[in-house]
Design a protein around this motif. Structure first.
Motif, PDB file in Angstrom:
ATOM      1  N   PHE A  37     -38.434  37.267   4.359  1.00 18.22           N
ATOM      2  CA  PHE A  37     -37.274  38.096   4.034  1.00 18.22           C
ATOM      3  C   PHE A  37     -35.986  37.277   4.033  1.00 18.22           C
ATOM      4  O   PHE A  37     -35.164  37.375   3.118  1.00 18.22           O
ATOM      5  CB  PHE A  37     -37.186  39.239   5.041  1.00 18.22           C
ATOM      6  N   ALA A  54     -41.977  45.961  15.004  1.00 17.03           N
ATOM      7  CA  ALA A  54     -41.579  45.963  13.595  1.00 17.03           C
ATOM      8  C   ALA A  54     -40.543  47.051  13.318  1.00 17.03           C
ATOM      9  O   ALA A  54     -39.582  46.831  12.571  1.00 17.03           O
ATOM     10  CB  ALA A  54     -42.803  46.153  12.707  1.00 17.03           C
ATOM     11  N   VAL A  91     -36.729  46.297  11.894  1.00 19.94           N
ATOM     12  CA  VAL A  91     -36.190  46.888  10.662  1.00 19.94           C
ATOM     13  C   VAL A  91     -34.834  47.520  10.939  1.00 19.94           C
ATOM     14  O   VAL A  91     -33.864  47.340  10.173  1.00 19.94           O
ATOM     15  CB  VAL A  91     -37.173  47.921  10.083  1.00 19.94           C
ATOM     16  N   THR A 149     -32.239  44.837  11.468  1.00 19.31           N
ATOM     17  CA  THR A 149     -31.898  44.191  10.198  1.00 19.31           C
ATOM     18  C   THR A 149     -30.923  45.037   9.390  1.00 19.31           C
ATOM     19  O   THR A 149     -29.945  44.519   8.828  1.00 19.31           O
ATOM     20  CB  THR A 149     -33.176  43.933   9.378  1.00 19.31           C
ATOM     21  N   LEU A 150     -31.171  46.320   9.316  1.00 18.17           N
ATOM     22  CA  LEU A 150     -30.262  47.211   8.591  1.00 18.17           C
ATOM     23  C   LEU A 150     -28.865  47.176   9.208  1.00 18.17           C
ATOM     24  O   LEU A 150     -27.851  47.177   8.493  1.00 18.17           O
ATOM     25  CB  LEU A 150     -30.817  48.638   8.588  1.00 18.17           C
TER      26      LEU A 150
END
Length: 571
Positions: free
Chosen positions: A200, A236, A240, A243-244
């Motif tokens: 990513f 995970a 996520v 990351t957002l």
């Protein structure tokens, strides 16, 4: 012949190949031990370490470990004095120190982007090997397969209580769970998530193509789904969300960055508290027993024995389950005899006492804090590399809550490498703008000047003929042994290249009317002048010694592949 092989290893391609293979070996080490046995694996590991040293050619200065890393390794070595299993501790401490050195060499011997790309390739290969392995077992209907060489079980003997280890259960076509080449679904799932993080980040950096990136992400998602690892799934979900939040920080104005950052961290803390509070319901949703598959029973035993000896029982890495006290921990667990505490923080408390626990926690917290400060200062157009550091640090920390692999092999390697790549952790009040913008650490500077403070020379620019990039790489990378770094735009697209070693950064840019600089030149200070002169002359370039105006300083002059004058000095 040896020199030719060494030169090939020290080339850009050689370094990349060695770095990728090192990741494969560390990540998939258990699979290689199952395949070839401990003696052959030890020989393979020794050959890999030798290749790393020859390829990266580190100096003693580059091998200096960060303070907390050095303190932790030193404590592990000293624990031989009071260990209950001295021989095992001696071997484990040597292995820990070796992995530490290798991590420092490979992290400091490459740019942040190069290291991330080599990590990407190594994880990509490890994932592919695991998928092919499980596919091979399933297609041939082999069912449950034990290791090809079972000396790990034999090592424990009857006292270990381990009678059988399943390398793969051949359940790919049944929907899983699959264990991959590493023979354990949690590490295999961790490979998938780590690869997804790196993929990513490199996609955001536009260092890999979209097609390759999406295929890799899909493969990682497939493996994660089929490993059925609830602990990795929980990690995970958190990654996520983080990351957002990090991507949102990049889009707000500077005055709101700290506010949003604080809000994200506060929500994360509340989420962690709620997860603990409602753990039973969450575990049921994820298909996990409320006791985390007997982990709580193991933790209770570990805590009991950790409290017996405040100094710890001695560093051992993986437990020698045939010796006391490890032979007494987790004996009530039915599914398998545990070879570690399934919690790195409890494990280090057991092995190195409260001092070791404090050192490990400090390393993780300071690393996260220093890298997160770079993320919260980033704006549109800045590098995403620090975000990768944050996500990898967080995942290692979360995995450490249910596994102890942070203390061994790939877990420890990645933690130390991140520590070396990231900003200095004891300077949390200072945010290096170069690291925010490009992921590159600004070197320590000497202060000079009367009108204003001159903090140093960022780089020296040299000219070269158009199309001279490969010749520059051969000379500055192959002859001088410098490390190529990422060049800023538009210099890179115009055919330029950049190199660094220690505190020295050289940029070479193409000039259509190129004329070599025969008088103007950089004077570069080195640690071993004789070794450098021998390396240059061995490749056919003349060096001329001359007296220096500064007493006690030795120097020589030479010309690079384009005829530019260079001076090298040593005090």
């Amino acid at each position: 012949m040896y020199r030719a092989a060494a030169r090939r290893l020290a080339s850009e391609r050689g370094q990349a190949a060695v770095g990728v293979w090192l990741v494969v070996l560390l990540v998939s080490g258990q699979g290689f031990r199952y395949l070839m046995g401990l003696p052959a694996f030890a020989a393979l590991a020794a050959a890999t370490i030798a290749a790393v040293v020859v390829s990266y050619r580190p100096s003693w200065r580059e091998l200096r470990p960060p303070l907390l890393v050095g303190a932790f390794v030193g404590l592990a070595a000293l624990s031989v004095l009071w260990s209950s299993t001295r021989l095992v501790t001696l071997v484990a401490a040597v292995l820990l120190a070796t992995i530490t050195v290798v991590a420092i060499i490979t992290a400091r011997g490459a740019t942040a982007t190069e290291f991330m790309f080599r990590l990407f390739r190594g994880l990509q290969l490890s994932l592919a090997i695991g998928i092919v392995f499980e596919l091979f077992i399933a297609v041939l209907f082999l069912g449950t397969v034990s290791p090809a060489v079972n000396d790990l079980v034999a090592l424990g003997g009857d006292a270990g209580g381990v009678k059988f280890v399943a390398w793969s259960e051949g359940r790919l076509f049944e929907g899983g769970p699959i264990q991959g080449f590493v023979g354990n679904r949690n590490p295999f799932g961790a490979i998938a998530i780590t690869l997804a993080i790196v993929t990513f980040v490199l996609m955001l950096e536009r260092r890999i193509g979209r097609v390759e990136g999406w295929i890799t992400l899909c493969a990682a998602g497939f493996v994660h789904l089929f490993t059925q690892s609830a602990t990795v799934t929980a990690a995970a979900v958190y990654l996520v969300a983080l990351t957002l939040g990090a991507l949102a920080i990049r889009r707000v104005s500077f005055r709101w960055k700290r506010v949003l950052s604080f809000a994200i961290l506060a929500v994360s803390a509340v989420g962690a508290i709620l997860t603990i509070r409602f753990s039973e319901g969450i575990f049921r949703i994820l298909g996990r027993d409320s006791d985390l598959t007997s982990r709580t029973e193991i933790w209770e035993d570990v805590l009991e024995y950790a409290l017996m000896r405040p100094e710890g029982w001695g560093f051992v890495g993986y437990w020698p389950i045939w010796q006391y006290p490890y032979s007494e921990i987790g004996t009530e667990v039915k599914w398998v005899r545990p070879t570690h505490a399934h919690n790195a923080f409890l494990d280090v408390w057991l092995q190195l006492g409260l001092i070791g626990l404090v050192l490990l926690v400090a390393m993780v917290l300071l690393l996260f804090g220093s890298t997160w400060r770079l993320v919260e200062r980033a704006g549109m157009g800045d590098t995403y590399i620090p975000l990768g550091w944050v996500l990898l640090t967080v995942f290692l920390s979360m995995q450490a809550l249910t596994e102890s692999r942070l203390l061994v092999e790939s877990g420890w390697y990645l933690l130390v490498a991140l520590y070396c790549l990231g900003p200095p952790v004891f300077r949390l009040t200072i945010v290096d703008p170069e690291m925010v913008h490009a992921g590159v650490r600004r070197k320590d500077r000497r202060i000079a000047g009367r009108v204003t403070v001159f903090t140093g020379v960022d780089h020296v620019m040299l000219a070269m003929p158009a199309g001279g990039r490969e010749a520059a790489r051969e000379y500055y990378g192959g002859v001088l042994g410098m490390v190529e770094m990422d060049c800023p735009e538009p210099m890179r697209s115009h055919g330029g290249c950049c190199f660094e070693t220690g505190d020295v950064v050289l940029h070479l840019g193409p000039a259509s009317d190129f004329v070599p600089a025969t008088m103007a030149h950089p004077a570069i200070v080195v640690e071993d002048l004789d070794a450098l002169q021998a390396a240059i002359e061995d490749r056919g370039y003349a060096c001329r010694r001359s007296e220096s105006a500064t007493p006690g300083v030795q120097r020589f002059h030479t010309r690079d592949v384009f005829g530019n004058r260079l001076e090298f000095q040593q005090a």
